[in-house]
Design an enzyme around this catalytic site. Structure first.
Site, PDB file in Angstrom:
ATOM      1  N   VAL A   1      44.525  39.103  57.142  1.00 34.26           N
ATOM      2  CA  VAL A   1      44.280  40.096  56.500  1.00 34.26           C
ATOM      3  C   VAL A   1      43.461  39.665  54.989  1.00 34.26           C
ATOM      4  O   VAL A   1      43.040  40.692  54.531  1.00 34.26           O
ATOM      5  CB  VAL A   1      45.590  40.894  56.058  1.00 34.26           C
ATOM      6  CG1 VAL A   1      46.180  41.435  57.209  1.00 34.26           C
ATOM      7  CG2 VAL A   1      46.446  39.926  55.381  1.00 34.26           C
TER       8      VAL A   1
ATOM      9  N   TYR B   1      45.649  51.766  43.054  1.00 39.48           N
ATOM     10  CA  TYR B   1      45.025  52.655  44.102  1.00 39.48           C
ATOM     11  C   TYR B   1      45.175  53.910  44.225  1.00 39.48           C
ATOM     12  O   TYR B   1      44.407  54.910  44.068  1.00 39.48           O
ATOM     13  CB  TYR B   1      44.903  51.731  45.308  1.00 39.48           C
ATOM     14  CG  TYR B   1      43.660  50.724  45.358  1.00 39.48           C
ATOM     15  CD1 TYR B   1      43.758  49.686  45.004  1.00 39.48           C
ATOM     16  CD2 TYR B   1      42.438  51.140  46.176  1.00 39.48           C
ATOM     17  CE1 TYR B   1      42.871  48.713  45.048  1.00 39.48           C
ATOM     18  CE2 TYR B   1      41.520  50.311  46.309  1.00 39.48           C
ATOM     19  CZ  TYR B   1      41.642  48.911  45.790  1.00 39.48           C
ATOM     20  OH  TYR B   1      40.835  48.036  45.557  1.00 39.48           O
TER      21      TYR B   1
ATOM     22  N   TYR C   1      55.208  33.739  46.385  1.00 34.91           N
ATOM     23  CA  TYR C   1      55.599  34.944  47.027  1.00 34.91           C
ATOM     24  C   TYR C   1      55.857  36.132  46.122  1.00 34.91           C
ATOM     25  O   TYR C   1      55.653  37.160  46.382  1.00 34.91           O
ATOM     26  CB  TYR C   1      56.735  34.665  48.021  1.00 34.91           C
ATOM     27  CG  TYR C   1      57.477  35.576  48.877  1.00 34.91           C
ATOM     28  CD1 TYR C   1      56.908  35.666  50.173  1.00 34.91           C
ATOM     29  CD2 TYR C   1      58.482  36.230  48.315  1.00 34.91           C
ATOM     30  CE1 TYR C   1      57.352  36.742  50.896  1.00 34.91           C
ATOM     31  CE2 TYR C   1      59.166  37.360  49.295  1.00 34.91           C
ATOM     32  CZ  TYR C   1      58.342  37.409  50.377  1.00 34.91           C
ATOM     33  OH  TYR C   1      58.962  38.670  51.373  1.00 34.91           O
TER      34      TYR C   1
ATOM     35  N   VAL D   1      59.685  41.072  61.845  1.00 34.20           N
ATOM     36  CA  VAL D   1      59.887  42.461  61.583  1.00 34.20           C
ATOM     37  C   VAL D   1      58.787  43.673  62.215  1.00 34.20           C
ATOM     38  O   VAL D   1      59.057  44.430  62.973  1.00 34.20           O
ATOM     39  CB  VAL D   1      59.979  42.975  60.169  1.00 34.20           C
ATOM     40  CG1 VAL D   1      59.945  44.170  59.677  1.00 34.20           C
ATOM     41  CG2 VAL D   1      61.140  42.250  59.493  1.00 34.20           C
TER      42      VAL D   1
ATOM     43  N   LYS E   1      54.137  39.542  45.526  1.00 33.60           N
ATOM     44  CA  LYS E   1      54.649  40.823  45.754  1.00 33.60           C
ATOM     45  C   LYS E   1      54.509  41.802  44.710  1.00 33.60           C
ATOM     46  O   LYS E   1      54.275  42.922  44.912  1.00 33.60           O
ATOM     47  CB  LYS E   1      56.024  40.925  46.274  1.00 33.60           C
ATOM     48  CG  LYS E   1      56.289  40.049  47.618  1.00 33.60           C
ATOM     49  CD  LYS E   1      55.633  40.734  48.910  1.00 33.60           C
ATOM     50  CE  LYS E   1      55.938  40.327  50.271  1.00 33.60           C
ATOM     51  NZ  LYS E   1      55.044  40.878  51.347  1.00 33.60           N
TER      52      LYS E   1
ATOM     53  N   GLN F   1      43.974  55.501  40.661  1.00 37.94           N
ATOM     54  CA  GLN F   1      42.650  55.871  40.613  1.00 37.94           C
ATOM     55  C   GLN F   1      41.933  56.343  41.780  1.00 37.94           C
ATOM     56  O   GLN F   1      40.981  57.316  41.585  1.00 37.94           O
ATOM     57  CB  GLN F   1      41.926  54.444  40.394  1.00 37.94           C
ATOM     58  CG  GLN F   1      40.716  54.514  39.531  1.00 37.94           C
ATOM     59  CD  GLN F   1      40.268  53.115  39.409  1.00 37.94           C
ATOM     60  OE1 GLN F   1      41.141  52.131  38.795  1.00 37.94           O
ATOM     61  NE2 GLN F   1      38.969  52.695  39.344  1.00 37.94           N
TER      62      GLN F   1
ATOM     63  N   ASN G   1      42.832  44.578  50.681  1.00 33.21           N
ATOM     64  CA  ASN G   1      42.087  45.103  51.949  1.00 33.21           C
ATOM     65  C   ASN G   1      42.983  45.966  52.761  1.00 33.21           C
ATOM     66  O   ASN G   1      42.164  46.584  53.325  1.00 33.21           O
ATOM     67  CB  ASN G   1      42.047  43.570  52.951  1.00 33.21           C
ATOM     68  CG  ASN G   1      40.835  42.782  52.425  1.00 33.21           C
ATOM     69  OD1 ASN G   1      39.789  43.241  51.488  1.00 33.21           O
ATOM     70  ND2 ASN G   1      41.028  41.508  52.632  1.00 33.21           N
TER      71      ASN G   1
ATOM     72  N   LYS H   1      47.114  34.622  48.568  1.00 30.28           N
ATOM     73  CA  LYS H   1      45.888  35.317  48.935  1.00 30.28           C
ATOM     74  C   LYS H   1      46.502  36.668  50.097  1.00 30.28           C
ATOM     75  O   LYS H   1      45.678  37.609  49.826  1.00 30.28           O
ATOM     76  CB  LYS H   1      44.967  34.515  49.679  1.00 30.28           C
ATOM     77  CG  LYS H   1      44.138  33.739  48.784  1.00 30.28           C
ATOM     78  CD  LYS H   1      43.049  33.071  49.434  1.00 30.28           C
ATOM     79  CE  LYS H   1      42.229  32.208  48.572  1.00 30.28           C
ATOM     80  NZ  LYS H   1      41.118  31.307  49.374  1.00 30.28           N
TER      81      LYS H   1
ATOM     82  N   THR I   1      66.967  40.414  55.908  1.00 28.24           N
ATOM     83  CA  THR I   1      67.053  40.691  57.270  1.00 28.24           C
ATOM     84  C   THR I   1      67.116  39.804  58.234  1.00 28.24           C
ATOM     85  O   THR I   1      66.654  38.693  57.944  1.00 28.24           O
ATOM     86  CB  THR I   1      65.581  41.759  57.372  1.00 28.24           C
ATOM     87  OG1 THR I   1      65.636  42.581  56.242  1.00 28.24           O
ATOM     88  CG2 THR I   1      65.679  42.481  58.419  1.00 28.24           C
TER      89      THR I   1
HETATM   90  O1  LIG Z   1      69.912  26.419  55.722  1.00 23.31           O
HETATM   91  C1  LIG Z   1      69.976  27.072  54.721  1.00 23.31           C
HETATM   92  C2  LIG Z   1      69.078  27.942  54.433  1.00 23.31           C
HETATM   93  C3  LIG Z   1      69.334  28.828  53.326  1.00 23.31           C
HETATM   94  N1  LIG Z   1      70.581  28.653  52.527  1.00 23.31           N
HETATM   95  C4  LIG Z   1      70.601  29.360  51.191  1.00 23.31           C
HETATM   96  O2  LIG Z   1      70.844  30.760  51.903  1.00 23.31           O
HETATM   97  C5  LIG Z   1      70.465  31.590  50.780  1.00 23.31           C
HETATM   98  C6  LIG Z   1      69.477  32.446  51.553  1.00 23.31           C
HETATM   99  O3  LIG Z   1      68.406  31.930  51.946  1.00 23.31           O
HETATM  100  P1  LIG Z   1      67.001  32.514  52.688  1.00 23.31           P
HETATM  101  O4  LIG Z   1      66.197  31.273  52.939  1.00 23.31           O
HETATM  102  O5  LIG Z   1      67.678  32.968  53.816  1.00 23.31           O
HETATM  103  O6  LIG Z   1      66.555  33.733  52.217  1.00 23.31           O
HETATM  104  P2  LIG Z   1      66.341  34.171  50.563  1.00 23.31           P
HETATM  105  O7  LIG Z   1      67.442  35.144  49.985  1.00 23.31           O
HETATM  106  O8  LIG Z   1      66.270  32.789  49.578  1.00 23.31           O
HETATM  107  O9  LIG Z   1      64.826  34.689  50.529  1.00 23.31           O
HETATM  108  C7  LIG Z   1      63.962  34.760  51.276  1.00 23.31           C
HETATM  109  O10 LIG Z   1      64.333  35.335  52.614  1.00 23.31           O
HETATM  110  C8  LIG Z   1      64.077  36.771  52.492  1.00 23.31           C
HETATM  111  C9  LIG Z   1      62.594  36.934  52.199  1.00 23.31           C
HETATM  112  O11 LIG Z   1      62.248  38.258  52.368  1.00 23.31           O
HETATM  113  C10 LIG Z   1      62.303  36.417  51.152  1.00 23.31           C
HETATM  114  O12 LIG Z   1      61.174  36.628  50.658  1.00 23.31           O
HETATM  115  C11 LIG Z   1      62.707  35.030  50.950  1.00 23.31           C
HETATM  116  O13 LIG Z   1      62.519  34.568  49.552  1.00 23.31           O
HETATM  117  C12 LIG Z   1      69.644  30.708  49.665  1.00 23.31           C
HETATM  118  O14 LIG Z   1      71.012  30.725  48.879  1.00 23.31           O
HETATM  119  C13 LIG Z   1      69.633  29.611  50.310  1.00 23.31           C
HETATM  120  O15 LIG Z   1      69.486  28.561  49.442  1.00 23.31           O
HETATM  121  C14 LIG Z   1      71.380  27.659  52.838  1.00 23.31           C
HETATM  122  O16 LIG Z   1      72.410  27.304  52.223  1.00 23.31           O
HETATM  123  N2  LIG Z   1      71.152  26.810  53.989  1.00 23.31           N
END
Ligand SMILES: O=c1ccn([C@@H]2O[C@H](COP(=O)(O)OP(=O)(O)O[C@H]3OC[C@@H](O)[C@H](O)[C@H]3O)[C@@H](O)[C@H]2O)c(=O)[nH]1
Length: 359
Positions: free
Chosen positions: A97, A184, A170, A52, A174, A187, A137, A129, A200
């Protein structure tokens, strides 16, 4: 023939070469708008060499701003921003970062963090982290979303996170990043914008990203089985990266300090995605069902009424168009790989079994 004339004839081809070189230098960069001092901003993008971040870098550079990219290249790649290297408005800093950085800028887009589950689970301490200390930071936080219990998810939805599960590094990272931003703001009076970014996809996703769109496209292109985790009935709604980038810039330049969802509300099951990608690639790949991932959100879809109303923003790239562009991108990447150019082999650090470093 006079000596001057001979010299002139000898150097004429050299002059031509110099002209060509000068021309190629001045055409080296994508076109950049001119902005006056008053309108030109100094903008820092953490994670600016990532998927992104690099698209955001392109937009802000082309809009005429001065962009500093900070990246530790864990999931980002120099290749993603190499077309700007050397440009007078661009700077690339190899920096993590988690360590403080003192730099004077007008705006910070804090995008640094691995985002794909295999990447962020590989080194959960580092992910925490990056999202906590890294946000402290930077204090310009952009944050994502959590395991939903409300559907579709609007901004009043506070999330449902298993704090000890594999995704917690994660999700909780977040969440606390948001808390830090508002602490921040209250304050110290720091101006914050918080984007809750939904799934995305697009070009420059890493070949080893592991998220569903890049996995399915690469599998379909290579004739390998498309790996559906679980039954494939879980849903996601995917936005194309250019839509997200436009939303981020609109949000940054608005006066909205509360969280705003940025995503495409068009929701599909994962099995539907598998079938669509298979047909767009015209692939003979099979669909293979694998065990469900732990804590996998079953439904996710953004409610974007707030972004529509307050930013006048909504996604405009249709799913198939975005997928076709991404398919083209990955086809080219595979070609490059076959020709042994550009694409490095997967880094040992990401693949090895031992304990990862989390400095
Ligand atoms: O090969 C694959 C990969 C993923 N999947 C499934 O597809 C769905 C989407 O999985 P992804 O790994 O693309 O992404 P997720 O929605 O789980 O979230 C992730 O991607 C977007 C990020 O911003 C999030 O932070 C991250 O958690 C899930 O249900 C996953 O189990 C498959 O069925 N096959």
């Amino acid at each position: 023939m006079r000596i001057e004339q001979r010299i002139e004839e000898a150097i004429a081809p050299l002059r031509e070469k110099i002209r060509d070189l000068e021309q190629s230098f001045s055409q080296k960069y994508p076109p950049v708008k001119f902005l006056s001092e008053k309108d030109r901003k100094r903008i820092l993008i953490t994670g600016g060499a990532g998927f992104v971040g690099s698209h955001l870098t392109d937009k802000l550079m082309m809009d005429g701003h001065e962009v500093t990219v900070v990246d530790n290249f864990f999931t980002g790649r120099k290749r993603n921003v190499e077309h700007w290297i050397g440009h007078e408005n661009f700077e690339l800093i190899n920096h993590d970062v988690v360590e403080p950085l003192y730099i004077e800028v007008d705006q910070i887009y804090h995008l640094a963090s691995p985002a794909s589950p295999p990447n962020y689970m590989y080194n959960p301490i580092k992910t925490l982290k990056t999202n906590t200390i890294g946000t402290l930071n930077m204090l310009g936080g952009f944050v994502h979303f959590f395991q939903p219990k409300v559907h579709p998810q609007n901004e009043d939805y506070w999330g449902h996170v298993n704090p000890i599960g594999p995704r917690a590094c994660y999700d909780e990272g977040k969440r606390v990043a948001e808390t830090m931003c508002y602490a921040y703001m209250k304050q110290e009076g720091v101006e914050v914008r918080v984007a809750r970014i939904f799934n995305t996809f697009g070009s420059r996703m890493h070949m080893n990203d592991g998220r569903v769109v890049s996995n399915f496209i690469l599998q379909a292109l290579q004739g390998e089985p498309l790996t559906v985790y679980g039954t494939g009935s879980q849903t996601r709604a995917f936005q194309y990266v250019s839509d997200l980038v436009n939303g981020l810039v609109l949000l940054m330049n608005s006066n909205i300090s509360s969280p705003v969802n940025l995503g495409n509300p068009e929701e599909h099951t994962i099995l539907e995605f598998a079938r669509l990608i298979k047909s767009l690639v015209v692939s003979r790949s099979q669909i293979q069902f694998l065990p469900e991932a732990q804590d996998d959100p079953q439904r996710r879809r953004p409610d974007i009424r707030k972004a529509k109303m307050m930013l006048g923003w909504e996604p405009v790239v249709p799913l198939e168009e975005g997928l076709n562009k991404t398919i083209q991108y990955f086809s080219r990447e595979l070609e490059h790989q076959a020709n042994n150019q550009y694409i490095p082999k997967p880094k040992a650090a990401r693949m090895k079994k031992g304990r990862p470093r989390h400095n």
